[in-house]
Design a protein around this motif. Sequence first.
Motif, PDB file in Angstrom:
ATOM      1  N   HIS A 184     -74.217  66.733  -7.239  1.00 37.33           N
ATOM      2  CA  HIS A 184     -72.807  66.978  -6.892  1.00 37.33           C
ATOM      3  C   HIS A 184     -72.370  66.116  -5.715  1.00 37.33           C
ATOM      4  CE1 HIS A 184     -73.693  70.592  -9.260  1.00 37.33           C
ATOM      5  NE2 HIS A 184     -72.399  70.605  -9.549  1.00 37.33           N
ATOM      6  N   GLU A 185     -73.290  66.012  -4.758  1.00 40.47           N
ATOM      7  CA  GLU A 185     -73.029  65.204  -3.578  1.00 40.47           C
ATOM      8  C   GLU A 185     -72.931  63.726  -3.966  1.00 40.47           C
ATOM      9  OE1 GLU A 185     -75.842  64.726   0.138  1.00 40.47           O
ATOM     10  OE2 GLU A 185     -75.672  66.830  -0.483  1.00 40.47           O
ATOM     11  N   ASN A 199     -69.827  63.197  -5.777  1.00 36.61           N
ATOM     12  CA  ASN A 199     -68.681  63.716  -5.051  1.00 36.61           C
ATOM     13  C   ASN A 199     -67.802  64.546  -6.000  1.00 36.61           C
ATOM     14  OD1 ASN A 199     -66.965  64.203  -2.946  1.00 36.61           O
ATOM     15  ND2 ASN A 199     -65.814  62.289  -3.180  1.00 36.61           N
ATOM     16  N   PHE A 200     -68.459  65.496  -6.640  1.00 32.20           N
ATOM     17  CA  PHE A 200     -67.797  66.320  -7.652  1.00 32.20           C
ATOM     18  C   PHE A 200     -68.226  67.773  -7.452  1.00 32.20           C
ATOM     19  CE2 PHE A 200     -67.609  67.995 -12.120  1.00 32.20           C
ATOM     20  CZ  PHE A 200     -66.272  67.752 -12.358  1.00 32.20           C
ATOM     21  N   ASP A 201     -67.228  68.623  -7.530  1.00 28.43           N
ATOM     22  CA  ASP A 201     -67.416  70.006  -7.170  1.00 28.43           C
ATOM     23  C   ASP A 201     -67.517  70.935  -8.379  1.00 28.43           C
ATOM     24  OD1 ASP A 201     -67.604  71.699  -5.150  1.00 28.43           O
ATOM     25  OD2 ASP A 201     -65.443  72.151  -5.036  1.00 28.43           O
ATOM     26  N   GLY A 202     -67.301  70.348  -9.556  1.00 25.73           N
ATOM     27  CA  GLY A 202     -67.277  71.166 -10.773  1.00 25.73           C
ATOM     28  C   GLY A 202     -68.667  71.378 -11.349  1.00 25.73           C
ATOM     29  N   HIS A 208     -71.801  76.375  -9.950  1.00 23.44           N
ATOM     30  CA  HIS A 208     -70.522  75.842  -9.476  1.00 23.44           C
ATOM     31  C   HIS A 208     -69.343  76.455 -10.212  1.00 23.44           C
ATOM     32  CE1 HIS A 208     -73.030  72.973  -7.369  1.00 23.44           C
ATOM     33  NE2 HIS A 208     -71.982  72.677  -6.629  1.00 23.44           N
ATOM     34  N   SER A 230     -63.120  70.026 -15.327  1.00 20.82           N
ATOM     35  CA  SER A 230     -63.856  70.523 -14.167  1.00 20.82           C
ATOM     36  C   SER A 230     -65.345  70.537 -14.478  1.00 20.82           C
ATOM     37  CB  SER A 230     -63.361  71.909 -13.789  1.00 20.82           C
ATOM     38  OG  SER A 230     -63.473  72.744 -14.910  1.00 20.82           O
ATOM     39  N   ASN A 231     -65.716  69.782 -15.494  1.00 15.59           N
ATOM     40  CA  ASN A 231     -67.126  69.703 -15.856  1.00 15.59           C
ATOM     41  C   ASN A 231     -67.412  68.333 -16.470  1.00 15.59           C
ATOM     42  OD1 ASN A 231     -65.427  71.027 -18.044  1.00 15.59           O
ATOM     43  ND2 ASN A 231     -67.187  70.336 -19.204  1.00 15.59           N
ATOM     44  N   SER A 263     -61.483  64.234 -13.226  1.00 11.42           N
ATOM     45  CA  SER A 263     -60.824  65.421 -12.657  1.00 11.42           C
ATOM     46  C   SER A 263     -59.327  65.358 -12.879  1.00 11.42           C
ATOM     47  CB  SER A 263     -61.056  65.516 -11.145  1.00 11.42           C
ATOM     48  OG  SER A 263     -62.403  65.435 -10.852  1.00 11.42           O
ATOM     49  N   ASP A 290     -76.027  71.933 -12.649  1.00 14.69           N
ATOM     50  CA  ASP A 290     -75.755  73.320 -13.054  1.00 14.69           C
ATOM     51  C   ASP A 290     -76.365  73.630 -14.410  1.00 14.69           C
ATOM     52  OD1 ASP A 290     -73.895  74.046 -10.829  1.00 14.69           O
ATOM     53  OD2 ASP A 290     -72.832  72.306 -11.665  1.00 14.69           O
TER      54      ASP A 290
END
Length: 486
Positions: free
Chosen positions: A72-73, A76-79, A23, A53-54, A48, A113
């Motif tokens: 992540h799903e 609901n986090f993209d980092g 990511h 971002s982590n 966030s 990750d």
Amino acid sequence: MIGDFEAIEEDLAGRVGRLDTAHGRLLTPAFFPVVNPFRRELGVTDISRVGFSNLITNSYFLMKRGVKQKVHEFLNFDGVVMTDSGAYQVLQYGGIEATNREVVEYELQISPDIAVFLDLPTGDTSDRHEAIRSVEETNRRAEEIRGLIANSTAIWAHPIQGGTFLDLVRTSALAADSKEEFKMLALGSPTPLMEGYDYRTLVRMVVAAKTSVSRGKPFHLFGGGVPHLIPLAVALGVDSFDSASYVLYARDGRYMTRERVYRVEDLRELPCSCPICSSHTAKELMESEERSRLLALHNLYKIREEVAETRVAVQEGRLFEYVQQKVMSHPALYSAFREFRNLVDYLERYDPRTKGEPRGLFLFNGDSLFRPEVVRHKRRMDEWKTEGEVTLVCYNLLSRPFVRSLGVDNTYVITPFFGIVPANASEAYPLSQFEEPGDLDPEVLEDMRNSLKEFLRRNRPIKVSVKCDPPLRELLHVDSVSAPEL
Ligand SMILES: [Zn+2]
């Protein structure tokens, strides 16, 4: 490629680096806030918003709650998401209801990750046999999952155990580093050391581990969630941290600053301008129903600032000075910093010979004598040979760089910190690019005297002339050291 780690800037044994994850790129040093998705006081959106971002979360909790989605799903986090294994729960409650293999298979399913297998932490035991067992068992569990993780998209971290037994830390670090499936190393740090302010032991543990592993892998420190510890740990080569302290402290009414921790009820005003503190008075914060949440947010802002400023110090090549300044916030921290005097070789080995834009060094007191730049110059001078007639001039009679006001062969400058500097080499950074206090500490003067004596003893020039103004001439005992040759 995932798991690639590149150091962009280095200072002391620390660095600013980039770690490639599934990511995106993580900029290090990085702090992973511990997030418990089942407690609502602080969510991923808050994390966030503060600018992270982590984050790190506990895979064992997710497993127990039957979460089947990708992490992540689910969050609901993209980092960048790191998952811990539940090992900390083993430490606290003596056991968890899952095996290492089950936890790892679950982590593979939820795709973080960065992932950690279920190690056996040494904790703060003073029983050597128990510590040995945790090192051996952690190693066995790493072996157990090597095949499982071989094709994983996660970066697997290998915990290093051994606690305060430094030889065991070394053994554990060597074993961890030898397994190529593990692209990250993580030192288990006994929480009591941190809580008891035993930073000195922590410094020794980090160095024991770091000197046993390759420099190419990012190095994580479990725990380490107080801002004032971060610069010191980074200087030793720690690349990332994780901690729940910001929220645990908040629940307990503790307000972090970059230097210390206050009880919020003791504060008449809030010495901070983060969004929380600039919209609340101390009284409002204390009486708020959302007190824990607000305090946790504020604490997180402080940690974020500290990590960012530490990165800036590395980029500026000012990490030593920054650490020197930060450690004055607590005697225990200063005492850990004094350990740097014993770590000269370690710091000198990694400190880069050339740093981006050369900036003058700020040199203060005896501690500054242990800076890699200073130590390096003195080692070079130990090999220096000269003969014949020698002129020595005290630094305070000259403008800088010294060579401009001298420019003669066999002329040397007596300087504080660096000792004897050959005039014709004085343009080389940083031999004349430094600032020192007007009044030198006794330890620094003593060091100058010794450098002068040592230089004359080793070179035995046939004739010496010393230009020094009277106060310094006296302080350096110039007349007694050079009299026989004069
Ligand atoms: Zn604040």
